[in-house]
Design a protein around this motif. Structure first.
Motif, PDB file in Angstrom:
ATOM      1  N   THR A  29       0.836  -1.203   0.000  1.00  0.00           N
ATOM      2  CA  THR A  29       0.000   0.000   0.000  1.00  0.00           C
ATOM      3  C   THR A  29       0.870   1.252   0.000  1.00  0.00           C
ATOM      4  OG1 THR A  29      -1.763  -1.146   1.195  1.00  0.00           O
ATOM      5  CG2 THR A  29      -1.846   1.249   1.192  1.00  0.00           C
ATOM      6  N   LEU A  32       2.407   1.727  -3.365  1.00  0.00           N
ATOM      7  CA  LEU A  32       1.407   2.145  -4.355  1.00  0.00           C
ATOM      8  C   LEU A  32       0.996   3.596  -4.155  1.00  0.00           C
ATOM      9  CD1 LEU A  32      -0.838  -1.017  -4.597  1.00  0.00           C
ATOM     10  CD2 LEU A  32       0.431   0.048  -6.463  1.00  0.00           C
ATOM     11  N   ARG A  33       0.961   4.062  -2.917  1.00  0.00           N
ATOM     12  CA  ARG A  33       0.565   5.452  -2.650  1.00  0.00           C
ATOM     13  C   ARG A  33       1.520   6.443  -3.291  1.00  0.00           C
ATOM     14  NH1 ARG A  33      -1.275   4.974   3.638  1.00  0.00           N
ATOM     15  NH2 ARG A  33      -3.370   4.167   3.217  1.00  0.00           N
ATOM     16  N   GLN A  35       2.510   6.184  -6.289  1.00  0.00           N
ATOM     17  CA  GLN A  35       2.189   6.159  -7.718  1.00  0.00           C
ATOM     18  C   GLN A  35       1.041   7.139  -8.008  1.00  0.00           C
ATOM     19  OE1 GLN A  35       3.813   4.198 -10.059  1.00  0.00           O
ATOM     20  NE2 GLN A  35       5.195   3.661  -8.378  1.00  0.00           N
ATOM     21  N   CYS A  38      -2.981   7.073  -6.695  1.00  0.00           N
ATOM     22  CA  CYS A  38      -3.141   6.082  -5.627  1.00  0.00           C
ATOM     23  C   CYS A  38      -2.857   6.647  -4.232  1.00  0.00           C
ATOM     24  CB  CYS A  38      -2.204   4.899  -5.860  1.00  0.00           C
ATOM     25  SG  CYS A  38      -2.546   3.999  -7.374  1.00  0.00           S
ATOM     26  N   CYS A  39      -2.764   7.966  -4.105  1.00  0.00           N
ATOM     27  CA  CYS A  39      -2.351   8.554  -2.828  1.00  0.00           C
ATOM     28  C   CYS A  39      -3.337   8.276  -1.691  1.00  0.00           C
ATOM     29  CB  CYS A  39      -2.097  10.045  -2.976  1.00  0.00           C
ATOM     30  SG  CYS A  39      -3.529  11.001  -3.466  1.00  0.00           S
ATOM     31  N   LEU A  41      -5.159   5.399  -1.415  1.00  0.00           N
ATOM     32  CA  LEU A  41      -5.434   3.965  -1.373  1.00  0.00           C
ATOM     33  C   LEU A  41      -5.376   3.440   0.065  1.00  0.00           C
ATOM     34  CD1 LEU A  41      -5.876   1.343  -3.033  1.00  0.00           C
ATOM     35  CD2 LEU A  41      -3.387   1.101  -3.052  1.00  0.00           C
ATOM     36  N   LEU A  46      -7.081  -2.462  -1.022  1.00  0.00           N
ATOM     37  CA  LEU A  46      -6.076  -3.248  -1.727  1.00  0.00           C
ATOM     38  C   LEU A  46      -6.286  -4.738  -1.473  1.00  0.00           C
ATOM     39  CD1 LEU A  46      -3.595  -3.413  -3.506  1.00  0.00           C
ATOM     40  CD2 LEU A  46      -2.193  -3.042  -1.461  1.00  0.00           C
ATOM     41  N   TYR A  49      -9.047  -5.876  -3.677  1.00  0.00           N
ATOM     42  CA  TYR A  49      -8.620  -5.998  -5.075  1.00  0.00           C
ATOM     43  C   TYR A  49      -7.840  -7.288  -5.270  1.00  0.00           C
ATOM     44  CZ  TYR A  49      -9.410  -0.894  -5.063  1.00  0.00           C
ATOM     45  OH  TYR A  49      -9.930   0.361  -4.916  1.00  0.00           O
ATOM     46  N   THR A  59      -6.418   3.359 -12.315  1.00  0.00           N
ATOM     47  CA  THR A  59      -5.192   3.969 -11.790  1.00  0.00           C
ATOM     48  C   THR A  59      -4.410   2.979 -10.929  1.00  0.00           C
ATOM     49  OG1 THR A  59      -6.439   4.910  -9.937  1.00  0.00           O
ATOM     50  CG2 THR A  59      -6.021   6.341 -11.831  1.00  0.00           C
ATOM     51  N   VAL A  60      -5.118   2.169 -10.155  1.00  0.00           N
ATOM     52  CA  VAL A  60      -4.462   1.174  -9.303  1.00  0.00           C
ATOM     53  C   VAL A  60      -3.892   0.046 -10.161  1.00  0.00           C
ATOM     54  CG1 VAL A  60      -4.785  -0.477  -7.425  1.00  0.00           C
ATOM     55  CG2 VAL A  60      -5.904   1.753  -7.320  1.00  0.00           C
ATOM     56  N   ALA A  63      -0.725   1.310 -11.709  1.00  0.00           N
ATOM     57  CA  ALA A  63       0.315   1.405 -10.678  1.00  0.00           C
ATOM     58  C   ALA A  63       0.839   0.015 -10.298  1.00  0.00           C
ATOM     59  CB  ALA A  63      -0.223   2.134  -9.453  1.00  0.00           C
TER      60      ALA A  63
END
Length: 80
Positions: A29, A32-33, A35, A38-39, A41, A46, A49, A59-60, A63
């Motif tokens: 996480t 990914l944040r 990217q 994804c800030c 997320l 997650l 997903y 977007t996720v 990323a």
């Protein structure tokens, strides 16, 4: 990928990229944040997903493809 091979899941792809069999959700996480898109997320999202419970936003997915160093197509097939 050969037609006889099974499509890896997002969980498999994350494990292959070094997030281990029991995925380090907090670390993934956090990575990914950083990217674009994804800030905000959340770890729970997650997890959903990766488990295939909810659809992965574009977007996720992008990323994840960058972070796990796989094609976007692989991410999309693995999230079904």
């Amino acid at each position: 990928m050969k037609p006889t091979e099974t499509t890896p899941t997002l969980r498999d792809l994350a494990a292959r990229a070094g997030y281990y069999h029991h995925i380090d959700i907090d670390r993934l996480t956090a990575d990914l944040r950083g990217q674009p898109g994804c800030c905000n997320l959340q770890p729970r999202n997650l997890q959903n997903y990766l488990a295939g419970k909810t659809r992965v936003p574009a977007t996720v997915a992008i990323a994840l493809a960058r972070l796990l160093d796989v094609d976007l197509e692989m991410i999309l097939r693995g999230s079904k």
